[in-house]
Write a protein that holds these residues in place. Structure first.
Motif, PDB file in Angstrom:
ATOM      1  N   GLN A  56      14.315 -16.984  31.143  1.00 42.77           N
ATOM      2  CA  GLN A  56      13.862 -16.678  29.780  1.00 42.77           C
ATOM      3  C   GLN A  56      12.618 -15.789  29.785  1.00 42.77           C
ATOM      4  O   GLN A  56      11.741 -15.933  30.636  1.00 42.77           O
ATOM      5  CB  GLN A  56      13.555 -17.964  29.030  1.00 42.77           C
ATOM      6  CG  GLN A  56      14.738 -18.880  28.804  1.00 42.77           C
ATOM      7  CD  GLN A  56      14.392 -20.000  27.846  1.00 42.77           C
ATOM      8  OE1 GLN A  56      14.039 -19.755  26.687  1.00 42.77           O
ATOM      9  NE2 GLN A  56      14.503 -21.234  28.312  1.00 42.77           N
ATOM     10  N   PRO A  57      12.492 -14.893  28.806  1.00 45.12           N
ATOM     11  CA  PRO A  57      11.310 -14.028  28.745  1.00 45.12           C
ATOM     12  C   PRO A  57      10.074 -14.788  28.302  1.00 45.12           C
ATOM     13  O   PRO A  57      10.150 -15.729  27.509  1.00 45.12           O
ATOM     14  CB  PRO A  57      11.702 -12.967  27.717  1.00 45.12           C
ATOM     15  CG  PRO A  57      12.737 -13.616  26.862  1.00 45.12           C
ATOM     16  CD  PRO A  57      13.484 -14.556  27.762  1.00 45.12           C
ATOM     17  N   ASP A  58       8.939 -14.350  28.815  1.00 42.02           N
ATOM     18  CA  ASP A  58       7.676 -14.968  28.418  1.00 42.02           C
ATOM     19  C   ASP A  58       7.136 -14.385  27.118  1.00 42.02           C
ATOM     20  O   ASP A  58       6.292 -14.995  26.458  1.00 42.02           O
ATOM     21  CB  ASP A  58       6.639 -14.817  29.539  1.00 42.02           C
ATOM     22  CG  ASP A  58       6.306 -13.361  29.838  1.00 42.02           C
ATOM     23  OD1 ASP A  58       7.227 -12.517  29.756  1.00 42.02           O
ATOM     24  OD2 ASP A  58       5.143 -13.064  30.161  1.00 42.02           O
ATOM     25  N   GLY A  96       6.212  -8.313  22.312  1.00 39.95           N
ATOM     26  CA  GLY A  96       5.165  -8.322  23.320  1.00 39.95           C
ATOM     27  C   GLY A  96       4.201  -9.479  23.216  1.00 39.95           C
ATOM     28  O   GLY A  96       3.408  -9.714  24.140  1.00 39.95           O
ATOM     29  N   GLU A  97       4.254 -10.213  22.111  1.00 44.53           N
ATOM     30  CA  GLU A  97       3.395 -11.389  21.960  1.00 44.53           C
ATOM     31  C   GLU A  97       3.986 -12.565  22.749  1.00 44.53           C
ATOM     32  O   GLU A  97       5.190 -12.593  23.023  1.00 44.53           O
ATOM     33  CB  GLU A  97       3.267 -11.767  20.484  1.00 44.53           C
ATOM     34  CG  GLU A  97       2.479 -10.771  19.656  1.00 44.53           C
ATOM     35  CD  GLU A  97       1.024 -10.738  20.075  1.00 44.53           C
ATOM     36  OE1 GLU A  97       0.405 -11.817  20.186  1.00 44.53           O
ATOM     37  OE2 GLU A  97       0.515  -9.622  20.322  1.00 44.53           O
ATOM     38  N   PRO A  98       3.157 -13.554  23.099  1.00 46.19           N
ATOM     39  CA  PRO A  98       3.672 -14.691  23.884  1.00 46.19           C
ATOM     40  C   PRO A  98       4.805 -15.421  23.168  1.00 46.19           C
ATOM     41  O   PRO A  98       4.701 -15.735  21.983  1.00 46.19           O
ATOM     42  CB  PRO A  98       2.446 -15.592  24.038  1.00 46.19           C
ATOM     43  CG  PRO A  98       1.284 -14.668  23.930  1.00 46.19           C
ATOM     44  CD  PRO A  98       1.706 -13.622  22.922  1.00 46.19           C
ATOM     45  N   ARG A  99       5.894 -15.651  23.905  1.00 47.81           N
ATOM     46  CA  ARG A  99       7.054 -16.370  23.383  1.00 47.81           C
ATOM     47  C   ARG A  99       7.148 -17.772  23.946  1.00 47.81           C
ATOM     48  O   ARG A  99       7.488 -18.719  23.257  1.00 47.81           O
ATOM     49  CB  ARG A  99       8.332 -15.589  23.712  1.00 47.81           C
ATOM     50  CG  ARG A  99       9.625 -16.352  23.418  1.00 47.81           C
ATOM     51  CD  ARG A  99      10.845 -15.613  23.953  1.00 47.81           C
ATOM     52  NE  ARG A  99      12.038 -16.427  23.815  1.00 47.81           N
ATOM     53  CZ  ARG A  99      12.455 -17.304  24.744  1.00 47.81           C
ATOM     54  NH1 ARG A  99      11.746 -17.476  25.857  1.00 47.81           N
ATOM     55  NH2 ARG A  99      13.555 -18.008  24.538  1.00 47.81           N
ATOM     56  N   TYR A 100       6.894 -17.903  25.268  1.00 47.43           N
ATOM     57  CA  TYR A 100       7.128 -19.176  25.947  1.00 47.43           C
ATOM     58  C   TYR A 100       5.953 -19.465  26.876  1.00 47.43           C
ATOM     59  O   TYR A 100       5.930 -19.030  28.029  1.00 47.43           O
ATOM     60  CB  TYR A 100       8.427 -19.102  26.733  1.00 47.43           C
ATOM     61  CG  TYR A 100       9.070 -20.445  27.046  1.00 47.43           C
ATOM     62  CD1 TYR A 100       8.479 -21.650  26.676  1.00 47.43           C
ATOM     63  CD2 TYR A 100      10.285 -20.510  27.720  1.00 47.43           C
ATOM     64  CE1 TYR A 100       9.072 -22.859  26.963  1.00 47.43           C
ATOM     65  CE2 TYR A 100      10.895 -21.728  28.000  1.00 47.43           C
ATOM     66  CZ  TYR A 100      10.280 -22.894  27.630  1.00 47.43           C
ATOM     67  OH  TYR A 100      10.860 -24.105  27.915  1.00 47.43           O
ATOM     68  N   PRO A 113      11.525  -6.892  20.615  1.00 42.76           N
ATOM     69  CA  PRO A 113      11.459  -6.323  19.265  1.00 42.76           C
ATOM     70  C   PRO A 113      12.369  -7.094  18.316  1.00 42.76           C
ATOM     71  O   PRO A 113      13.398  -7.654  18.726  1.00 42.76           O
ATOM     72  CB  PRO A 113      11.951  -4.886  19.461  1.00 42.76           C
ATOM     73  CG  PRO A 113      11.721  -4.596  20.904  1.00 42.76           C
ATOM     74  CD  PRO A 113      11.914  -5.905  21.624  1.00 42.76           C
ATOM     75  N   SER A 114      12.017  -7.133  17.068  1.00 45.75           N
ATOM     76  CA  SER A 114      12.776  -7.926  16.100  1.00 45.75           C
ATOM     77  C   SER A 114      14.216  -7.466  15.989  1.00 45.75           C
ATOM     78  O   SER A 114      15.117  -8.275  15.728  1.00 45.75           O
ATOM     79  CB  SER A 114      12.101  -7.873  14.732  1.00 45.75           C
ATOM     80  OG  SER A 114      12.018  -6.527  14.262  1.00 45.75           O
ATOM     81  N   ASN A 140       9.588 -19.228  14.885  1.00 43.64           N
ATOM     82  CA  ASN A 140       8.231 -19.056  15.404  1.00 43.64           C
ATOM     83  C   ASN A 140       7.963 -17.638  15.901  1.00 43.64           C
ATOM     84  O   ASN A 140       6.989 -17.393  16.618  1.00 43.64           O
ATOM     85  CB  ASN A 140       7.961 -20.059  16.535  1.00 43.64           C
ATOM     86  CG  ASN A 140       8.943 -19.901  17.692  1.00 43.64           C
ATOM     87  OD1 ASN A 140      10.075 -19.497  17.494  1.00 43.64           O
ATOM     88  ND2 ASN A 140       8.503 -20.236  18.911  1.00 43.64           N
ATOM     89  N   TYR A 141       8.830 -16.708  15.518  1.00 43.05           N
ATOM     90  CA  TYR A 141       8.672 -15.327  15.974  1.00 43.05           C
ATOM     91  C   TYR A 141       7.378 -14.728  15.432  1.00 43.05           C
ATOM     92  O   TYR A 141       7.002 -14.945  14.282  1.00 43.05           O
ATOM     93  CB  TYR A 141       9.866 -14.480  15.513  1.00 43.05           C
ATOM     94  CG  TYR A 141       9.825 -13.047  15.991  1.00 43.05           C
ATOM     95  CD1 TYR A 141      10.320 -12.695  17.237  1.00 43.05           C
ATOM     96  CD2 TYR A 141       9.275 -12.046  15.189  1.00 43.05           C
ATOM     97  CE1 TYR A 141      10.290 -11.385  17.686  1.00 43.05           C
ATOM     98  CE2 TYR A 141       9.233 -10.730  15.634  1.00 43.05           C
ATOM     99  CZ  TYR A 141       9.742 -10.404  16.879  1.00 43.05           C
ATOM    100  OH  TYR A 141       9.694  -9.104  17.323  1.00 43.05           O
TER     101      TYR A 141
END
Length: 360
Positions: A59-61, A82-86, A65-66, A77-78
Protein backbone atom coordinates in the motif's frame (compact mmCIF):
# COMPACT_ATOMS: atom_id res chain seq x y z
CA UNK A 1 -41.92 -33.66 51.99
CA UNK A 2 -43.84 -32.35 49.01
CA UNK A 3 -41.94 -31.90 45.75
CA UNK A 4 -40.81 -28.40 44.81
CA UNK A 5 -43.46 -26.21 43.22
CA UNK A 6 -42.94 -26.53 39.41
CA UNK A 7 -44.16 -22.97 38.89
CA UNK A 8 -41.19 -21.62 40.85
CA UNK A 9 -38.49 -24.27 40.42
CA UNK A 10 -39.15 -27.09 37.99
CA UNK A 11 -35.74 -28.64 38.61
CA UNK A 12 -35.69 -28.50 42.37
CA UNK A 13 -32.34 -26.75 42.35
CA UNK A 14 -33.36 -23.61 44.23
CA UNK A 15 -34.14 -23.38 47.91
CA UNK A 16 -37.81 -22.64 48.60
CA UNK A 17 -39.13 -20.58 51.48
CA UNK A 18 -39.10 -22.80 54.60
CA UNK A 19 -37.55 -25.58 52.46
CA UNK A 20 -36.95 -28.56 54.77
CA UNK A 21 -34.26 -30.12 52.57
CA UNK A 22 -30.68 -30.00 53.78
CA UNK A 23 -28.09 -28.34 51.57
CA UNK A 24 -26.60 -31.73 50.70
CA UNK A 25 -29.89 -32.81 49.15
CA UNK A 26 -30.22 -29.66 47.07
CA UNK A 27 -26.68 -29.84 45.71
CA UNK A 28 -27.18 -33.55 45.01
CA UNK A 29 -30.31 -32.67 43.04
CA UNK A 30 -28.28 -30.18 41.03
CA UNK A 31 -25.59 -32.79 40.37
CA UNK A 32 -28.18 -35.29 39.14
CA UNK A 33 -30.21 -32.95 36.96
CA UNK A 34 -27.64 -30.53 35.55
CA UNK A 35 -24.07 -31.79 36.03
CA UNK A 36 -22.48 -29.04 33.95
CA UNK A 37 -19.06 -29.97 35.33
CA UNK A 38 -19.30 -33.34 33.55
CA UNK A 39 -19.54 -31.83 30.08
CA UNK A 40 -16.72 -33.09 27.87
CA UNK A 41 -13.99 -30.75 26.74
CA UNK A 42 -14.30 -29.17 23.29
CA UNK A 43 -10.88 -29.11 21.70
CA UNK A 44 -11.49 -26.70 18.82
CA UNK A 45 -9.18 -24.13 20.44
CA UNK A 46 -6.73 -26.60 21.95
CA UNK A 47 -3.94 -26.33 19.37
CA UNK A 48 -1.50 -23.40 19.25
CA UNK A 49 -2.26 -20.70 16.70
CA UNK A 50 0.45 -19.49 14.32
CA UNK A 51 0.26 -15.73 13.69
CA UNK A 52 1.99 -14.20 10.67
CA UNK A 53 2.94 -10.54 10.43
CA UNK A 54 2.77 -9.10 6.91
CA UNK A 55 4.52 -5.72 6.76
CA UNK A 56 5.05 -3.26 5.18
CA UNK A 57 3.32 -4.62 2.06
CA UNK A 58 2.21 -2.91 -1.10
CA UNK A 59 0.00 0.00 0.00
CA UNK A 60 1.17 3.57 -0.68
CA UNK A 61 2.22 5.77 2.19
CA UNK A 62 0.88 8.92 0.49
CA UNK A 63 -2.33 9.84 -1.30
CA UNK A 64 -2.60 9.66 -5.10
CA UNK A 65 -4.20 12.45 -7.14
CA UNK A 66 -7.95 12.56 -6.64
CA UNK A 67 -8.63 11.58 -10.26
CA UNK A 68 -6.90 8.22 -9.63
CA UNK A 69 -10.06 6.99 -7.94
CA UNK A 70 -12.98 5.75 -10.09
CA UNK A 71 -15.37 8.65 -10.71
CA UNK A 72 -13.32 10.60 -8.13
CA UNK A 73 -15.16 8.74 -5.37
CA UNK A 74 -12.80 9.83 -2.62
CA UNK A 75 -12.07 8.04 0.66
CA UNK A 76 -13.60 9.68 3.75
CA UNK A 77 -10.18 10.72 5.05
CA UNK A 78 -8.67 11.88 1.77
CA UNK A 79 -6.64 15.09 1.92
CA UNK A 80 -4.45 15.82 -1.10
CA UNK A 81 -2.01 14.14 -3.47
CA UNK A 82 1.33 13.50 -1.81
CA UNK A 83 -0.02 13.99 1.70
CA UNK A 84 0.35 11.15 4.24
CA UNK A 85 -2.14 8.34 3.64
CA UNK A 86 -0.98 5.52 5.91
CA UNK A 87 1.16 6.49 8.91
CA UNK A 88 1.71 2.85 9.89
CA UNK A 89 4.00 2.17 6.93
CA UNK A 90 7.71 2.08 7.82
CA UNK A 91 10.07 3.42 5.15
CA UNK A 92 13.60 3.27 6.52
CA UNK A 93 15.47 -0.02 6.68
CA UNK A 94 15.71 0.31 10.45
CA UNK A 95 11.98 0.92 10.86
CA UNK A 96 11.00 -1.92 8.53
CA UNK A 97 13.13 -4.32 10.55
CA UNK A 98 11.94 -3.00 13.90
CA UNK A 99 8.29 -3.37 12.85
CA UNK A 100 8.85 -7.09 12.29
CA UNK A 101 10.92 -7.47 15.46
CA UNK A 102 8.16 -5.86 17.51
CA UNK A 103 5.58 -8.17 15.92
CA UNK A 104 7.58 -11.32 16.67
CA UNK A 105 8.23 -10.22 20.24
CA UNK A 106 4.48 -9.63 20.64
CA UNK A 107 3.54 -13.11 19.40
CA UNK A 108 4.03 -13.54 15.65
CA UNK A 109 5.91 -16.67 14.63
CA UNK A 110 6.16 -15.97 10.89
CA UNK A 111 6.84 -12.86 8.83
CA UNK A 112 6.07 -11.77 5.27
CA UNK A 113 8.06 -8.89 3.81
CA UNK A 114 7.84 -6.77 0.68
CA UNK A 115 10.73 -4.40 1.33
CA UNK A 116 10.44 -0.64 0.78
CA UNK A 117 13.07 1.43 -0.96
CA UNK A 118 13.93 4.03 1.69
CA UNK A 119 14.49 6.64 -1.05
CA UNK A 120 10.80 6.81 -2.01
CA UNK A 121 9.05 4.29 0.28
CA UNK A 122 7.81 2.27 -2.67
CA UNK A 123 7.58 -1.51 -2.47
CA UNK A 124 10.16 -3.57 -4.34
CA UNK A 125 11.26 -7.15 -4.92
CA UNK A 126 14.91 -6.19 -4.36
CA UNK A 127 16.45 -9.33 -2.83
CA UNK A 128 19.47 -7.49 -1.42
CA UNK A 129 17.21 -5.04 0.38
CA UNK A 130 15.11 -7.92 1.69
CA UNK A 131 18.27 -9.59 3.00
CA UNK A 132 19.47 -6.39 4.68
CA UNK A 133 16.18 -6.00 6.55
CA UNK A 134 15.99 -9.65 7.54
CA UNK A 135 19.59 -9.61 8.80
CA UNK A 136 18.54 -6.93 11.27
CA UNK A 137 15.49 -8.97 12.24
CA UNK A 138 17.55 -12.12 12.83
CA UNK A 139 19.89 -10.20 15.12
CA UNK A 140 16.95 -9.91 17.53
CA UNK A 141 14.41 -12.69 16.82
CA UNK A 142 14.08 -15.90 14.79
CA UNK A 143 10.82 -15.95 12.79
CA UNK A 144 9.90 -18.18 9.89
CA UNK A 145 10.17 -16.13 6.70
CA UNK A 146 7.20 -16.63 4.38
CA UNK A 147 7.82 -14.98 1.02
CA UNK A 148 6.52 -14.65 -2.53
CA UNK A 149 8.77 -15.90 -5.31
CA UNK A 150 6.50 -15.67 -8.33
CA UNK A 151 6.81 -13.48 -11.40
CA UNK A 152 5.04 -13.40 -14.74
CA UNK A 153 7.08 -14.38 -17.79
CA UNK A 154 7.13 -12.99 -21.33
CA UNK A 155 5.41 -16.09 -22.74
CA UNK A 156 2.28 -15.50 -20.64
CA UNK A 157 3.19 -18.05 -18.00
CA UNK A 158 4.59 -17.73 -14.49
CA UNK A 159 7.86 -18.56 -12.76
CA UNK A 160 8.18 -19.48 -9.08
CA UNK A 161 11.85 -20.50 -9.11
CA UNK A 162 14.03 -17.58 -10.25
CA UNK A 163 13.34 -15.25 -7.31
CA UNK A 164 13.62 -18.18 -4.92
CA UNK A 165 17.04 -19.04 -6.37
CA UNK A 166 18.23 -15.45 -5.99
CA UNK A 167 16.90 -15.28 -2.44
CA UNK A 168 18.77 -18.47 -1.54
CA UNK A 169 21.93 -17.13 -3.19
CA UNK A 170 21.72 -13.94 -1.12
CA UNK A 171 22.11 -16.16 1.96
CA UNK A 172 24.86 -18.32 0.45
CA UNK A 173 22.42 -21.17 -0.11
CA UNK A 174 20.65 -20.94 3.24
CA UNK A 175 16.86 -20.72 3.25
CA UNK A 176 16.82 -18.11 6.04
CA UNK A 177 15.28 -15.37 3.86
CA UNK A 178 12.69 -17.70 2.28
CA UNK A 179 11.87 -20.58 4.61
CA UNK A 180 8.40 -20.88 3.09
CA UNK A 181 6.97 -19.62 -0.18
CA UNK A 182 3.42 -18.90 -1.31
CA UNK A 183 1.80 -20.59 -4.32
CA UNK A 184 -1.36 -18.82 -5.46
CA UNK A 185 -4.59 -20.47 -6.66
CA UNK A 186 -4.97 -18.42 -8.84
CA UNK A 187 -2.40 -15.59 -8.99
CA UNK A 188 -4.97 -13.24 -10.53
CA UNK A 189 -8.52 -13.76 -11.75
CA UNK A 190 -7.13 -16.34 -14.21
CA UNK A 191 -4.44 -19.02 -14.37
CA UNK A 192 -1.34 -18.34 -16.51
CA UNK A 193 -0.30 -20.78 -19.20
CA UNK A 194 1.03 -24.18 -18.07
CA UNK A 195 0.24 -23.33 -14.46
CA UNK A 196 0.21 -26.84 -13.05
CA UNK A 197 3.54 -27.65 -14.66
CA UNK A 198 5.06 -24.46 -13.24
CA UNK A 199 3.67 -25.23 -9.78
CA UNK A 200 5.00 -28.78 -9.93
CA UNK A 201 8.43 -27.41 -10.87
CA UNK A 202 8.23 -24.98 -7.96
CA UNK A 203 7.22 -27.62 -5.41
CA UNK A 204 10.10 -29.86 -6.45
CA UNK A 205 12.56 -26.97 -6.26
CA UNK A 206 11.24 -25.85 -2.88
CA UNK A 207 11.51 -29.35 -1.43
CA UNK A 208 15.04 -29.73 -2.72
CA UNK A 209 16.02 -26.49 -0.96
CA UNK A 210 14.06 -26.80 2.31
CA UNK A 211 11.45 -24.19 1.33
CA UNK A 212 7.95 -25.01 2.54
CA UNK A 213 5.23 -24.61 -0.13
CA UNK A 214 2.20 -22.75 1.20
CA UNK A 215 -0.85 -22.96 -1.06
CA UNK A 216 -3.11 -19.93 -0.89
CA UNK A 217 -6.59 -20.56 -2.35
CA UNK A 218 -9.02 -17.84 -3.37
CA UNK A 219 -12.35 -19.63 -3.70
CA UNK A 220 -13.91 -23.00 -2.98
CA UNK A 221 -13.60 -23.87 -6.67
CA UNK A 222 -9.86 -23.20 -6.50
CA UNK A 223 -9.57 -25.31 -3.35
CA UNK A 224 -10.91 -28.22 -5.35
CA UNK A 225 -8.64 -27.36 -8.28
CA UNK A 226 -5.61 -27.33 -5.94
CA UNK A 227 -6.47 -30.78 -4.65
CA UNK A 228 -7.07 -32.23 -8.12
CA UNK A 229 -3.91 -30.77 -9.64
CA UNK A 230 -1.66 -31.86 -6.77
CA UNK A 231 -3.24 -35.30 -6.82
CA UNK A 232 -2.68 -35.69 -10.56
CA UNK A 233 0.91 -34.50 -10.19
CA UNK A 234 1.48 -36.83 -7.21
CA UNK A 235 2.39 -33.86 -4.97
CA UNK A 236 -0.08 -34.34 -2.10
CA UNK A 237 2.42 -36.12 0.10
CA UNK A 238 4.18 -33.11 1.64
CA UNK A 239 4.43 -33.42 5.43
CA UNK A 240 2.29 -31.53 6.23
CA UNK A 241 0.43 -29.80 3.38
CA UNK A 242 -0.38 -26.12 4.01
CA UNK A 243 -3.63 -24.68 2.58
CA UNK A 244 -4.59 -21.09 3.44
CA UNK A 245 -7.83 -19.33 2.50
CA UNK A 246 -7.27 -15.85 1.05
CA UNK A 247 -10.15 -13.72 2.38
CA UNK A 248 -10.58 -10.13 1.27
CA UNK A 249 -7.99 -10.08 -1.52
CA UNK A 250 -9.20 -8.57 -4.84
CA UNK A 251 -8.99 -12.07 -6.37
CA UNK A 252 -10.08 -13.92 -3.23
CA UNK A 253 -13.25 -14.34 -1.23
CA UNK A 254 -14.91 -10.90 -0.85
CA UNK A 255 -15.50 -9.71 2.71
CA UNK A 256 -17.96 -6.91 2.11
CA UNK A 257 -21.19 -8.66 3.15
CA UNK A 258 -22.36 -9.71 6.57
CA UNK A 259 -23.37 -12.28 7.62
CA UNK A 260 -22.74 -14.25 4.43
CA UNK A 261 -18.95 -14.07 4.32
CA UNK A 262 -18.38 -15.51 7.81
CA UNK A 263 -20.87 -18.23 6.95
CA UNK A 264 -19.15 -18.98 3.63
CA UNK A 265 -15.75 -18.97 5.32
CA UNK A 266 -16.89 -21.54 7.88
CA UNK A 267 -18.37 -23.72 5.14
CA UNK A 268 -15.21 -23.38 3.05
CA UNK A 269 -12.95 -24.29 5.95
CA UNK A 270 -14.98 -27.39 6.68
CA UNK A 271 -14.79 -28.34 3.02
CA UNK A 272 -11.00 -27.95 3.06
CA UNK A 273 -10.76 -30.13 6.17
CA UNK A 274 -12.77 -32.86 4.45
CA UNK A 275 -10.92 -32.63 1.14
CA UNK A 276 -7.30 -32.72 2.30
CA UNK A 277 -5.30 -35.08 4.53
CA UNK A 278 -5.97 -34.90 8.25
CA UNK A 279 -2.59 -33.33 9.08
CA UNK A 280 -3.08 -30.43 6.64
CA UNK A 281 -2.27 -27.04 8.16
CA UNK A 282 -5.24 -24.77 7.44
CA UNK A 283 -5.03 -21.00 7.62
CA UNK A 284 -6.93 -17.81 6.90
CA UNK A 285 -5.28 -14.70 5.45
CA UNK A 286 -7.79 -11.88 5.77
CA UNK A 287 -7.70 -8.36 4.40
CA UNK A 288 -9.79 -5.30 3.75
CA UNK A 289 -12.16 -3.49 6.07
CA UNK A 290 -13.66 -6.64 7.62
CA UNK A 291 -10.32 -8.22 8.58
CA UNK A 292 -10.82 -8.18 12.34
CA UNK A 293 -14.17 -10.04 12.60
CA UNK A 294 -13.07 -12.56 9.97
CA UNK A 295 -9.78 -13.21 11.76
CA UNK A 296 -11.63 -13.64 15.05
CA UNK A 297 -14.08 -16.07 13.45
CA UNK A 298 -11.20 -18.03 11.93
CA UNK A 299 -9.50 -18.31 15.32
CA UNK A 300 -12.75 -19.44 16.93
CA UNK A 301 -13.18 -22.07 14.21
CA UNK A 302 -9.82 -23.56 15.18
CA UNK A 303 -7.67 -22.76 12.14
CA UNK A 304 -3.96 -23.35 12.57
CA UNK A 305 -2.74 -20.09 11.09
CA UNK A 306 -3.85 -16.48 10.63
CA UNK A 307 -2.21 -13.53 8.97
CA UNK A 308 -2.25 -9.98 10.32
CA UNK A 309 -0.47 -6.77 9.47
CA UNK A 310 -0.58 -3.59 7.43
CA UNK A 311 0.08 -5.23 4.06
CA UNK A 312 -3.63 -5.94 3.55
CA UNK A 313 -5.21 -3.90 6.39
CA UNK A 314 -6.01 -0.19 6.46
CA UNK A 315 -9.10 0.42 8.61
CA UNK A 316 -8.97 -0.94 12.14
CA UNK A 317 -12.70 -1.70 12.37
CA UNK A 318 -15.39 -2.52 9.81
CA UNK A 319 -17.81 0.07 11.21
CA UNK A 320 -15.44 2.99 11.91
CA UNK A 321 -13.25 5.14 9.68
CA UNK A 322 -10.28 4.63 12.00
CA UNK A 323 -6.95 4.18 10.21
CA UNK A 324 -4.40 1.84 11.76
CA UNK A 325 -1.55 3.94 13.13
CA UNK A 326 1.02 1.25 13.86
CA UNK A 327 1.38 -2.35 12.67
CA UNK A 328 1.81 -3.59 16.24
CA UNK A 329 -1.79 -2.53 17.00
CA UNK A 330 -3.09 -5.29 14.71
CA UNK A 331 -0.79 -7.88 16.22
CA UNK A 332 -1.69 -7.03 19.79
CA UNK A 333 -5.40 -7.15 19.09
CA UNK A 334 -5.17 -10.68 17.72
CA UNK A 335 -2.86 -11.85 20.51
CA UNK A 336 -5.26 -10.33 23.07
CA UNK A 337 -8.20 -12.12 21.43
CA UNK A 338 -6.33 -15.41 21.76
CA UNK A 339 -5.73 -14.70 25.43
CA UNK A 340 -9.41 -13.94 25.98
CA UNK A 341 -10.34 -17.21 24.25
CA UNK A 342 -7.71 -19.20 26.12
CA UNK A 343 -5.96 -20.12 22.88
CA UNK A 344 -2.20 -20.57 22.96
CA UNK A 345 -0.15 -18.48 20.53
CA UNK A 346 2.57 -20.53 18.85
CA UNK A 347 6.21 -19.61 19.27
CA UNK A 348 8.51 -19.71 16.23
CA UNK A 349 9.82 -23.07 17.46
CA UNK A 350 6.30 -24.48 17.77
CA UNK A 351 5.41 -23.07 14.35
CA UNK A 352 8.40 -24.81 12.79
CA UNK A 353 7.16 -28.10 14.19
CA UNK A 354 3.57 -27.51 13.04
CA UNK A 355 4.51 -26.39 9.54
CA UNK A 356 7.41 -28.74 9.07
CA UNK A 357 9.92 -25.94 8.46
CA UNK A 358 13.63 -25.92 9.31
CA UNK A 359 16.02 -22.99 8.96
CA UNK A 360 19.13 -24.15 7.11
Amino acid sequence: MSPPDPTTDEYGVLKEADDPRPKSEIVSTIARRHPIELEERIDTLADPLIIECASPGWQPDVWPPSDAYPDEDLPPNYTAAGEPRYPAIPCSIEDQAQTLIDAVEAGCATTHLHPRDPADCLGTDDVDLLAEIYDRVFDAVDPITVQHSWQLTADGSIDYVDIAERTLAAADGSNEYIQASIILWPPFDFYPEDYTAKVTEAIDFYRDHEIKPIHKVRSEYNTRKLYRELDRADRLDGEPLCVFHDMGHPFGWPLDQDPWMPIEMIAGLEGTKQRFPEDTVIGVCSGGRNWLPITLEAIVRGVDYVRVGIEDFYWMYPHRDEVIQHNIECVRKVVDLCEILGREVATPAQARDILGVART
